[in-house]
Design a protein around this motif. Sequence first.
Motif, PDB file in Angstrom:
ATOM      1  N   TRP A   4      29.586   4.047  11.933  1.00  0.00           N
ATOM      2  CA  TRP A   4      29.321   5.226  12.757  1.00  0.00           C
ATOM      3  C   TRP A   4      28.126   5.994  12.218  1.00  0.00           C
ATOM      4  O   TRP A   4      27.266   6.448  12.980  1.00  0.00           O
ATOM      5  N   ARG A   8      24.697   6.726  14.178  1.00  0.00           N
ATOM      6  CA  ARG A   8      24.248   8.107  14.376  1.00  0.00           C
ATOM      7  C   ARG A   8      22.818   8.275  13.881  1.00  0.00           C
ATOM      8  O   ARG A   8      21.978   8.886  14.556  1.00  0.00           O
ATOM      9  N   ASP A  80      25.542  13.668  28.601  1.00  0.00           N
ATOM     10  CA  ASP A  80      25.586  12.676  27.523  1.00  0.00           C
ATOM     11  C   ASP A  80      26.972  12.706  26.893  1.00  0.00           C
ATOM     12  O   ASP A  80      27.650  13.740  26.913  1.00  0.00           O
ATOM     13  N   SER A  82      27.385  12.108  23.640  1.00  0.00           N
ATOM     14  CA  SER A  82      27.225  12.515  22.247  1.00  0.00           C
ATOM     15  C   SER A  82      26.962  14.013  22.111  1.00  0.00           C
ATOM     16  O   SER A  82      25.953  14.519  22.625  1.00  0.00           O
ATOM     17  N   GLN A 105      28.971  17.333  28.677  1.00  0.00           N
ATOM     18  CA  GLN A 105      29.414  16.201  27.871  1.00  0.00           C
ATOM     19  C   GLN A 105      30.362  15.378  28.727  1.00  0.00           C
ATOM     20  O   GLN A 105      31.302  15.910  29.336  1.00  0.00           O
ATOM     21  N   THR A 175      25.088   0.650  17.804  1.00  0.00           N
ATOM     22  CA  THR A 175      24.166   1.429  18.633  1.00  0.00           C
ATOM     23  C   THR A 175      24.087   0.878  20.048  1.00  0.00           C
ATOM     24  O   THR A 175      24.000   1.640  21.011  1.00  0.00           O
TER      25      THR A 175
END
Length: 214
Positions: A4, A8, A80, A82, A105, A175
Amino acid sequence: MDGWRRARLTAVIYDFGIAHERLGRLGGRLLWGADMRRFYRDLDRPRKPADGDRVLDVPCGGGTAFRKLEPGVSGYVALDLSPLMLRRARDRARRGGLHGIRFLQGDVAGLPLRDGEFDRCLSYFGLHCFPDPAAALAEMARVLRPGGRLRGTAVVRGGGPRQDALIRLFQRIGTFAAVGTARDLPRWLEAAGFDRVEVDRDGAVAYFSARRAP
């Protein structure tokens, strides 16, 4: 957890690079064998939506797609999954004086939006990050009015051995998710309810546009 964190970090590096045209063009050539000038010309096109136009930007990432919008824009929704990318997008909007953008979100697999709510949908470099790209396109079609337009880009397989190896690497670190080919895109788009489908590939980058069928 390490996967993760790597994903990120990769997302932040991508967002920084794509927001700066010189870096984005260099990265596109080195990573994907693509001339990114076309992408940046496409971003420069909608400086201000037409009066009454409702635009959905999904996934909005750090807000690259609205970098050339004029202050006073309204009817623009940036969505999004994220929280990190949404924070970056909000910061970019604030710096640009774009106070009329609505940020949400949400998951593209089930957009928290009404049927036929938008006139245009923008989806730049997000499709290859979705577990089910075909279902994501179907959701974009659902929230577009009949005759509404979709434009976007995606990384695709088939651009070359080095590019395909990079795709597999990004999938391993989390990703990228399901990555199709340029030949998959017309099939997915038509199944989602789009017509007037156009797909062009440059290296491992595909440019696509379509209309929500009336």
